[in-house]
Design a protein around this motif. Sequence first.
Motif, PDB file in Angstrom:
ATOM      1  N   LEU A  48     -11.949  19.108 -11.244  1.00 52.09           N
ATOM      2  CA  LEU A  48     -10.605  19.378 -10.760  1.00 52.09           C
ATOM      3  C   LEU A  48     -10.382  18.562  -9.490  1.00 52.09           C
ATOM      4  O   LEU A  48     -11.321  18.346  -8.719  1.00 52.09           O
ATOM      5  CB  LEU A  48     -10.431  20.862 -10.449  1.00 52.09           C
ATOM      6  N   PRO A  49      -9.138  18.127  -9.231  1.00 53.43           N
ATOM      7  CA  PRO A  49      -8.891  17.339  -8.015  1.00 53.43           C
ATOM      8  C   PRO A  49      -9.347  18.044  -6.734  1.00 53.43           C
ATOM      9  O   PRO A  49      -9.928  17.414  -5.850  1.00 53.43           O
ATOM     10  CB  PRO A  49      -7.372  17.144  -8.032  1.00 53.43           C
ATOM     11  N   MET A  75     -19.840  19.278 -15.853  1.00 53.82           N
ATOM     12  CA  MET A  75     -19.097  19.730 -14.670  1.00 53.82           C
ATOM     13  C   MET A  75     -20.027  19.871 -13.464  1.00 53.82           C
ATOM     14  O   MET A  75     -19.753  19.344 -12.380  1.00 53.82           O
ATOM     15  CB  MET A  75     -18.402  21.063 -14.973  1.00 53.82           C
ATOM     16  N   LEU A  76     -21.140  20.578 -13.656  1.00 54.94           N
ATOM     17  CA  LEU A  76     -22.050  20.821 -12.537  1.00 54.94           C
ATOM     18  C   LEU A  76     -22.733  19.546 -12.060  1.00 54.94           C
ATOM     19  O   LEU A  76     -22.856  19.299 -10.851  1.00 54.94           O
ATOM     20  CB  LEU A  76     -23.110  21.856 -12.933  1.00 54.94           C
ATOM     21  N   LEU A  93     -20.416   5.483 -11.955  1.00 50.47           N
ATOM     22  CA  LEU A  93     -21.785   5.944 -12.167  1.00 50.47           C
ATOM     23  C   LEU A  93     -22.022   7.435 -11.889  1.00 50.47           C
ATOM     24  O   LEU A  93     -22.607   8.118 -12.733  1.00 50.47           O
ATOM     25  CB  LEU A  93     -22.744   5.089 -11.335  1.00 50.47           C
ATOM     26  N   PRO A  94     -21.603   7.983 -10.739  1.00 52.87           N
ATOM     27  CA  PRO A  94     -21.918   9.403 -10.502  1.00 52.87           C
ATOM     28  C   PRO A  94     -21.306  10.340 -11.538  1.00 52.87           C
ATOM     29  O   PRO A  94     -21.961  11.296 -11.972  1.00 52.87           O
ATOM     30  CB  PRO A  94     -21.378   9.677  -9.096  1.00 52.87           C
ATOM     31  N   SER A  95     -20.081  10.057 -11.979  1.00 53.36           N
ATOM     32  CA  SER A  95     -19.464  10.939 -12.977  1.00 53.36           C
ATOM     33  C   SER A  95     -20.013  10.654 -14.378  1.00 53.36           C
ATOM     34  O   SER A  95     -20.319  11.584 -15.135  1.00 53.36           O
ATOM     35  CB  SER A  95     -17.935  10.821 -12.947  1.00 53.36           C
ATOM     36  N   ARG A  96     -20.198   9.398 -14.733  1.00 54.97           N
ATOM     37  CA  ARG A  96     -20.739   9.067 -16.062  1.00 54.97           C
ATOM     38  C   ARG A  96     -22.168   9.591 -16.207  1.00 54.97           C
ATOM     39  O   ARG A  96     -22.532  10.156 -17.236  1.00 54.97           O
ATOM     40  CB  ARG A  96     -20.695   7.552 -16.281  1.00 54.97           C
ATOM     41  N   SER A  97     -22.971   9.426 -15.154  1.00 55.74           N
ATOM     42  CA  SER A  97     -24.349   9.932 -15.193  1.00 55.74           C
ATOM     43  C   SER A  97     -24.367  11.445 -15.359  1.00 55.74           C
ATOM     44  O   SER A  97     -25.182  11.985 -16.107  1.00 55.74           O
ATOM     45  CB  SER A  97     -25.093   9.564 -13.902  1.00 55.74           C
ATOM     46  N   GLY A  98     -23.461  12.117 -14.642  1.00 53.53           N
ATOM     47  CA  GLY A  98     -23.405  13.573 -14.724  1.00 53.53           C
ATOM     48  C   GLY A  98     -23.147  14.069 -16.132  1.00 53.53           C
ATOM     49  O   GLY A  98     -23.685  15.095 -16.554  1.00 53.53           O
ATOM     50  N   ARG A  99     -22.364  13.321 -16.881  1.00 53.98           N
ATOM     51  CA  ARG A  99     -22.023  13.740 -18.250  1.00 53.98           C
ATOM     52  C   ARG A  99     -23.151  13.440 -19.238  1.00 53.98           C
ATOM     53  O   ARG A  99     -23.081  13.880 -20.379  1.00 53.98           O
ATOM     54  CB  ARG A  99     -20.727  13.060 -18.709  1.00 53.98           C
TER      55      ARG A  99
END
Length: 376
Positions: A46-47, A331-332, A270-276
């Motif tokens: 979420l923003p 998400m986490l 990278l941080p969001s793609r890695s998280g998924r």
Amino acid sequence: MTDRFSFALHATDGAARTGLISTPRGGIRTPAFMPVGTAATVKAMLPGSVRQTGADILLGNTYHLMLRPGAERVARLGGLHRFMNWDRPILTDSGGFQVMSLASLRKLTEEGVTFASHIDGSKHMLSPETSMEIQRLLGSDIVMAFDECPALPADRARIEESMRLSMRWAQRSRDAFGDRPGHALFGIQQGGLEPDLREESAEALTGIGFDGYAIGGLAVGEGQEAMFACLDHAPGALPVDKPRYLMGVGKPDDIVGAVKRGVDMMDCVLPSRSGRTGQAWTRRGQVNLRNARHADDPRPLDAACTCPACTGYSRAYLHHVVRAGEMIAGMLLTWHNLHYYQELMGGMRDAIAAGRFAAWEAGFHAARAEGDIERL
């Protein structure tokens, strides 16, 4: 609050710099990491959660937004900030890089690039003028000049030709951008790994005059050693009193090395793609939560981290939801990764301000060299 765009340099330590970019939508502390909100969303976040990680600014992708939902529609709905419920600064890229990397049936001319959408094959045209108009409709605070980015490795003649085309497009971008108080236009330095071409590009851009300057055409396959060798000279060719933005970087050690060499702003998926995909970035390096070693581990991912993933959940739980394909896993771990990246930026800002960047950098590398905590 300010009604215009400005940059104040607060401290330097070697080539590393810390300062503040002021915009009508709020300040951006530098060095700054910009999470990527490709299609008007930072995936799995979420923003308000992105803001809680410490992000001052987001990046949006002109190419993706022009194809879906369309810049005119976003403008009718009140602009990108209102559309995605993010009231702080947004930087939009020009669309040039995505056209080169994603679109099919591209045709490059002096005028611009015609291409077929990767979504439905529909035909489109991007030029300096149309890119400026699309970014105006989106309402972004920082607009990027339209450029061409050749993939590396490429021969010198190709890089030279591409850089000079990008400089002609930079002038057209500046002319089409016009006078938009409160909004900034950044030029993009090109020239591959050739120092003299980087110098020529910087000279051309400075002659045109921009509110900030990006270093483009890196992190496209040349490797860290070659990128750092380029960054040993490329930022120094750009004006001292304007923000310097390294596009599309990167891993934590890439970011630290770039800041050490005088870069103020970065972005990366990278941080969001890695998280998924079950990958977490921590002060002790990368952790793959898919690995069976975490299945019975009641300890947090990082005991020193204050993000929700680390304060509320065990490695065993994170392993379970990653392996089960549960949405909460992405998400986490995305929250954790973005939190870690912003903590990294804050640590560098404090270290530069205190004149102890070298000691901070040594500690950063030492912690990573230790590797993950011992398995139970």
